[in-house]
Scaffold this motif. Structure first.
Motif, PDB file in Angstrom:
ATOM      1  N   ALA A   1       0.855  -1.201   0.000  1.00  0.00           N
ATOM      2  CA  ALA A   1       0.000   0.000   0.000  1.00  0.00           C
ATOM      3  C   ALA A   1       0.890   1.250   0.000  1.00  0.00           C
ATOM      4  O   ALA A   1       0.623   2.213  -0.736  1.00  0.00           O
ATOM      5  CB  ALA A   1      -0.919  -0.017   1.221  1.00  0.00           C
ATOM      6  N   SER A   2       1.968   1.226   0.785  1.00  0.00           N
ATOM      7  CA  SER A   2       2.873   2.387   0.820  1.00  0.00           C
ATOM      8  C   SER A   2       3.561   2.579  -0.528  1.00  0.00           C
ATOM      9  O   SER A   2       3.825   3.711  -0.951  1.00  0.00           O
ATOM     10  CB  SER A   2       3.925   2.223   1.925  1.00  0.00           C
ATOM     11  N   ASP A   3       3.869   1.482  -1.219  1.00  0.00           N
ATOM     12  CA  ASP A   3       4.455   1.598  -2.563  1.00  0.00           C
ATOM     13  C   ASP A   3       3.493   2.315  -3.519  1.00  0.00           C
ATOM     14  O   ASP A   3       3.900   3.187  -4.286  1.00  0.00           O
ATOM     15  CB  ASP A   3       4.789   0.212  -3.127  1.00  0.00           C
ATOM     16  N   LEU A   4       2.227   1.919  -3.466  1.00  0.00           N
ATOM     17  CA  LEU A   4       1.239   2.534  -4.374  1.00  0.00           C
ATOM     18  C   LEU A   4       1.040   4.013  -4.019  1.00  0.00           C
ATOM     19  O   LEU A   4       0.902   4.860  -4.914  1.00  0.00           O
ATOM     20  CB  LEU A   4      -0.085   1.756  -4.325  1.00  0.00           C
ATOM     21  N   GLU A   5       1.060   4.315  -2.726  1.00  0.00           N
ATOM     22  CA  GLU A   5       0.941   5.730  -2.309  1.00  0.00           C
ATOM     23  C   GLU A   5       2.149   6.534  -2.785  1.00  0.00           C
ATOM     24  O   GLU A   5       2.018   7.672  -3.229  1.00  0.00           O
ATOM     25  CB  GLU A   5       0.834   5.821  -0.781  1.00  0.00           C
ATOM     26  N   PHE A   6       3.340   5.916  -2.689  1.00  0.00           N
ATOM     27  CA  PHE A   6       4.542   6.600  -3.175  1.00  0.00           C
ATOM     28  C   PHE A   6       4.433   6.861  -4.683  1.00  0.00           C
ATOM     29  O   PHE A   6       4.717   7.969  -5.173  1.00  0.00           O
ATOM     30  CB  PHE A   6       5.802   5.772  -2.855  1.00  0.00           C
ATOM     31  N   LEU A   7       3.995   5.866  -5.437  1.00  0.00           N
ATOM     32  CA  LEU A   7       3.878   6.037  -6.895  1.00  0.00           C
ATOM     33  C   LEU A   7       2.874   7.147  -7.220  1.00  0.00           C
ATOM     34  O   LEU A   7       3.071   7.934  -8.144  1.00  0.00           O
ATOM     35  CB  LEU A   7       3.442   4.719  -7.560  1.00  0.00           C
ATOM     36  N   CYS A   8       1.808   7.203  -6.433  1.00  0.00           N
ATOM     37  CA  CYS A   8       0.760   8.203  -6.648  1.00  0.00           C
ATOM     38  C   CYS A   8       1.336   9.611  -6.473  1.00  0.00           C
ATOM     39  O   CYS A   8       1.051  10.520  -7.250  1.00  0.00           O
ATOM     40  CB  CYS A   8      -0.371   7.946  -5.662  1.00  0.00           C
ATOM     41  N   GLU A   9       2.189   9.753  -5.476  1.00  0.00           N
ATOM     42  CA  GLU A   9       2.738  11.062  -5.166  1.00  0.00           C
ATOM     43  C   GLU A   9       3.889  11.435  -6.119  1.00  0.00           C
ATOM     44  O   GLU A   9       3.968  12.546  -6.623  1.00  0.00           O
ATOM     45  CB  GLU A   9       3.294  10.981  -3.747  1.00  0.00           C
TER      46      GLU A   9
ATOM     47  N   VAL B   1      -1.870   0.084 -11.136  1.00  0.00           N
ATOM     48  CA  VAL B   1      -0.955   1.176 -11.507  1.00  0.00           C
ATOM     49  C   VAL B   1      -1.468   1.866 -12.783  1.00  0.00           C
ATOM     50  O   VAL B   1      -1.487   3.093 -12.876  1.00  0.00           O
ATOM     51  CB  VAL B   1       0.491   0.653 -11.695  1.00  0.00           C
ATOM     52  N   ARG B   2      -1.890   1.072 -13.752  1.00  0.00           N
ATOM     53  CA  ARG B   2      -2.423   1.677 -14.992  1.00  0.00           C
ATOM     54  C   ARG B   2      -3.655   2.540 -14.699  1.00  0.00           C
ATOM     55  O   ARG B   2      -3.809   3.632 -15.261  1.00  0.00           O
ATOM     56  CB  ARG B   2      -2.779   0.566 -16.000  1.00  0.00           C
ATOM     57  N   ILE B   3      -4.529   2.066 -13.805  1.00  0.00           N
ATOM     58  CA  ILE B   3      -5.743   2.838 -13.503  1.00  0.00           C
ATOM     59  C   ILE B   3      -5.367   4.150 -12.802  1.00  0.00           C
ATOM     60  O   ILE B   3      -5.911   5.211 -13.105  1.00  0.00           O
ATOM     61  CB  ILE B   3      -6.710   1.994 -12.631  1.00  0.00           C
ATOM     62  N   MET B   4      -4.401   4.077 -11.892  1.00  0.00           N
ATOM     63  CA  MET B   4      -4.021   5.265 -11.104  1.00  0.00           C
ATOM     64  C   MET B   4      -3.223   6.276 -11.936  1.00  0.00           C
ATOM     65  O   MET B   4      -3.385   7.485 -11.784  1.00  0.00           O
ATOM     66  CB  MET B   4      -3.186   4.805  -9.900  1.00  0.00           C
ATOM     67  N   LEU B   5      -2.332   5.756 -12.813  1.00  0.00           N
ATOM     68  CA  LEU B   5      -1.458   6.633 -13.619  1.00  0.00           C
ATOM     69  C   LEU B   5      -1.717   6.298 -15.093  1.00  0.00           C
ATOM     70  O   LEU B   5      -0.963   5.540 -15.713  1.00  0.00           O
ATOM     71  CB  LEU B   5       0.012   6.365 -13.275  1.00  0.00           C
ATOM     72  N   PRO B   6      -2.785   6.846 -15.678  1.00  0.00           N
ATOM     73  CA  PRO B   6      -3.244   6.373 -16.997  1.00  0.00           C
ATOM     74  C   PRO B   6      -2.191   6.432 -18.098  1.00  0.00           C
ATOM     75  O   PRO B   6      -2.167   5.578 -18.977  1.00  0.00           O
ATOM     76  CB  PRO B   6      -4.413   7.308 -17.318  1.00  0.00           C
ATOM     77  N   ASN B   7      -1.305   7.452 -18.062  1.00  0.00           N
ATOM     78  CA  ASN B   7      -0.332   7.600 -19.153  1.00  0.00           C
ATOM     79  C   ASN B   7       0.957   6.827 -18.934  1.00  0.00           C
ATOM     80  O   ASN B   7       1.861   6.879 -19.765  1.00  0.00           O
ATOM     81  CB  ASN B   7       0.059   9.066 -19.313  1.00  0.00           C
ATOM     82  N   VAL B   8       1.089   6.171 -17.793  1.00  0.00           N
ATOM     83  CA  VAL B   8       2.394   5.623 -17.419  1.00  0.00           C
ATOM     84  C   VAL B   8       2.901   4.591 -18.440  1.00  0.00           C
ATOM     85  O   VAL B   8       2.100   3.887 -19.072  1.00  0.00           O
ATOM     86  CB  VAL B   8       2.306   5.001 -15.993  1.00  0.00           C
ATOM     87  N   LEU B   9       4.213   4.561 -18.630  1.00  0.00           N
ATOM     88  CA  LEU B   9       4.832   3.506 -19.433  1.00  0.00           C
ATOM     89  C   LEU B   9       5.028   2.324 -18.498  1.00  0.00           C
ATOM     90  O   LEU B   9       5.675   2.451 -17.458  1.00  0.00           O
ATOM     91  CB  LEU B   9       6.172   4.000 -19.994  1.00  0.00           C
ATOM     92  N   LEU B  10       4.428   1.195 -18.878  1.00  0.00           N
ATOM     93  CA  LEU B  10       4.322   0.082 -17.926  1.00  0.00           C
ATOM     94  C   LEU B  10       4.815  -1.207 -18.587  1.00  0.00           C
ATOM     95  O   LEU B  10       4.118  -1.783 -19.423  1.00  0.00           O
ATOM     96  CB  LEU B  10       2.847  -0.049 -17.522  1.00  0.00           C
ATOM     97  N   PRO B  11       6.020  -1.641 -18.260  1.00  0.00           N
ATOM     98  CA  PRO B  11       6.509  -2.865 -18.898  1.00  0.00           C
ATOM     99  C   PRO B  11       5.903  -4.136 -18.312  1.00  0.00           C
ATOM    100  O   PRO B  11       5.643  -4.213 -17.110  1.00  0.00           O
ATOM    101  CB  PRO B  11       8.022  -2.851 -18.635  1.00  0.00           C
ATOM    102  N   ALA B  12       5.707  -5.105 -19.192  1.00  0.00           N
ATOM    103  CA  ALA B  12       5.460  -6.484 -18.762  1.00  0.00           C
ATOM    104  C   ALA B  12       6.861  -7.077 -18.659  1.00  0.00           C
ATOM    105  O   ALA B  12       7.540  -7.267 -19.662  1.00  0.00           O
ATOM    106  CB  ALA B  12       4.622  -7.211 -19.809  1.00  0.00           C
ATOM    107  N   THR B  13       7.332  -7.312 -17.436  1.00  0.00           N
ATOM    108  CA  THR B  13       8.766  -7.528 -17.208  1.00  0.00           C
ATOM    109  C   THR B  13       9.213  -8.961 -17.527  1.00  0.00           C
ATOM    110  O   THR B  13       8.402  -9.885 -17.611  1.00  0.00           O
ATOM    111  CB  THR B  13       9.109  -7.240 -15.730  1.00  0.00           C
ATOM    112  N   THR B  14      10.537  -9.096 -17.640  1.00  0.00           N
ATOM    113  CA  THR B  14      11.133 -10.414 -17.862  1.00  0.00           C
ATOM    114  C   THR B  14      10.819 -11.344 -16.682  1.00  0.00           C
ATOM    115  O   THR B  14      10.579 -12.539 -16.869  1.00  0.00           O
ATOM    116  CB  THR B  14      12.662 -10.260 -18.028  1.00  0.00           C
ATOM    117  N   ALA B  15      10.787 -10.792 -15.466  1.00  0.00           N
ATOM    118  CA  ALA B  15      10.469 -11.634 -14.300  1.00  0.00           C
ATOM    119  C   ALA B  15       9.053 -12.200 -14.412  1.00  0.00           C
ATOM    120  O   ALA B  15       8.800 -13.351 -14.036  1.00  0.00           O
ATOM    121  CB  ALA B  15      10.632 -10.832 -13.010  1.00  0.00           C
ATOM    122  N   LEU B  16       8.141 -11.413 -14.977  1.00  0.00           N
ATOM    123  CA  LEU B  16       6.770 -11.893 -15.165  1.00  0.00           C
ATOM    124  C   LEU B  16       6.742 -13.012 -16.213  1.00  0.00           C
ATOM    125  O   LEU B  16       5.994 -13.984 -16.082  1.00  0.00           O
ATOM    126  CB  LEU B  16       5.888 -10.707 -15.592  1.00  0.00           C
TER     127      LEU B  16
END
Ligand code: SAM
Ligand code: FES
Length: 350
Positions: A217-225, A262-277
């Protein structure tokens, strides 16, 4: 579907933020139904912003020497079993040239924190890449640097920088890193990057040891800010030669859910589907895109060194050539109705 959780996803879509307790409620309570609902909202937003286009970035993993000792990381300096390598400047350039031929217009230079690459040397490398390929973006992912070094690299032409915050909770950061690494310095570095005009990426592993709904939750709040231009997030995966060798993997479903949120909160964000995924599930990157991701970052490193940049066990794409990876991804994206875009793929700020 749980109406309360659906209500929170709709609230996030309207207000673009949630209070801490509501994030925790979402992470503690979600099932496949709410994850799929969030994916449908997220994908609609991504389609509106970026259409059916997926941006590709070619990563050149140019050195696996590292002076840091992150407890989760397979190339940490205490791992005596890692076979270390460094690419020469010419080899780095050659990887970019080959990438250009196969359609890459962004090159990501990534390494451990390796003092052999002084700022003077890195400036020269960035200049040479920008001179050879003026229509391309250069992204750096070199770990923490001082502001004056980041400024010089920016002046040399670097466009973007990726530095995951790893966790926004100081005491959690200290559980994942040795004493000589500092949460405050990492955060300062992120602030510097933004102020210097880099398109800045940050992010965290999902399900790292000691993580829970509260730290997430703190990570998402940090990203929001912080409002990064890019968010890199994938599951934690253990590496056999690290102190976390016996820790469980992060959850695949939670990673997908977080991508959608993350996509819903930051609509324009560049969001990779990562190698770990893609490592945790064979079609993880396709599912990442279907949950709102719009970027894929395949490897451009010479095949001879790929196995040595082993951050976690069983990392995919270590046998394949640049061309094989590029066309494999194209097929994968086409199989789910998406296509690879041959442009720099900058952040869109509409
Ligand atoms: N040295 C640079 C830095 O620290 O930002 C770039 C390289 S570092 C290996 C890139 C990212 O790999 C880290 O930010 C971390 O989130 C991720 N990573 C490292 N070990 C991992 C693991 N065991 N599982 C999943 N991701 C990992
Ligand atoms: Fe330095 Fe992982 S500990 S790159």
């Amino acid at each position: 579907m749980n109406e309360i959780l659906k209500g929170l996803i709709d609230k996030l879509d309207r207000e673009k933020k949630l209070p801490h307790g509501e994030w925790v409620t979402l992470f503690d309570g979600f099932t496949d139904e709410e994850r799929e609902y969030a994916a449908s909202v997220a994908r609609k937003i991504a389609d509106e912003k970026y259409g059916k286009k997926i941006y590709i970035r070619g990563i050149v993993e140019f050195s696996n020497y590292c002076k840091n000792d992150c407890l989760y990381c397979g190339i940490r300096r205490s791992n005596r079993n890692a076979q270390r390598y460094r690419l020469t400047d010419d080899e780095i350039l050659a990887c970019c040239d080959e990438g250009y031929e196969t359609g890459f217009r962004t090159f990501v230079l990534q390494s451990g924190e390796d003092p052999a690459y002084t700022t003077d040397r890195l400036v020269e490398i960035v200049r040479r890449i920008k001179a050879a390929h003026p229509d391309c973006a250069v992204t750096l992912s070199l770990g923490e640097l001082e502001r004056e070094d980041l400024a010089r690299l920016r002046e040399a032409g670097a466009d973007r920088y990726l530095l995951r915050h790893e966790t926004a909770t100081k005491c959690h950061y200290e559980q994942l890193h040795p004493d000589f690494m500092s949460f405050e310095h990492r955060m300062k570095c992120l602030q510097d990057l933004k102020e210097l005009g880099y398109q800045t990426g940050t992010g965290m592993m999902i399900g790292a040891p000691f993580a829970n709904s509260d730290t997430l939750a703190s990570d998402l709040e940090f990203l929001c800010e912080f409002k990064p231009h890019m968010v890199g997030t994938g599951p934690f995966l253990p590496h056999k030669d690290t102190p976390f060798r016996d820790e469980p993997k992060g959850s695949y479903e939670l990673t997908l859910f977080v991508l959608s949120l993350v996509r819903i909160m930051l609509p324009n964000v560049l969001l990779p589907a990562t190698t770990a995924l893609g490592t945790i599930r064979p079609n993880g990157r396709e599912q990442g895109v279907l949950h709102g991701a719009n970027v894929i970052m395949p490897n451009l490193s010479p095949t001879a060194v790929r196995k040595k940049y082993m951050l976690y066990d069983n990392k995919i794409c270590t046998e394949d050539s640049t061309t094989e990876c590029r066309f494999c991804l194209q097929r994968r994206m086409e199989s789910i109705g998406y296509e690879i875009e041959i442009t720099r793929g900058d952040y869109c700020d509409d």
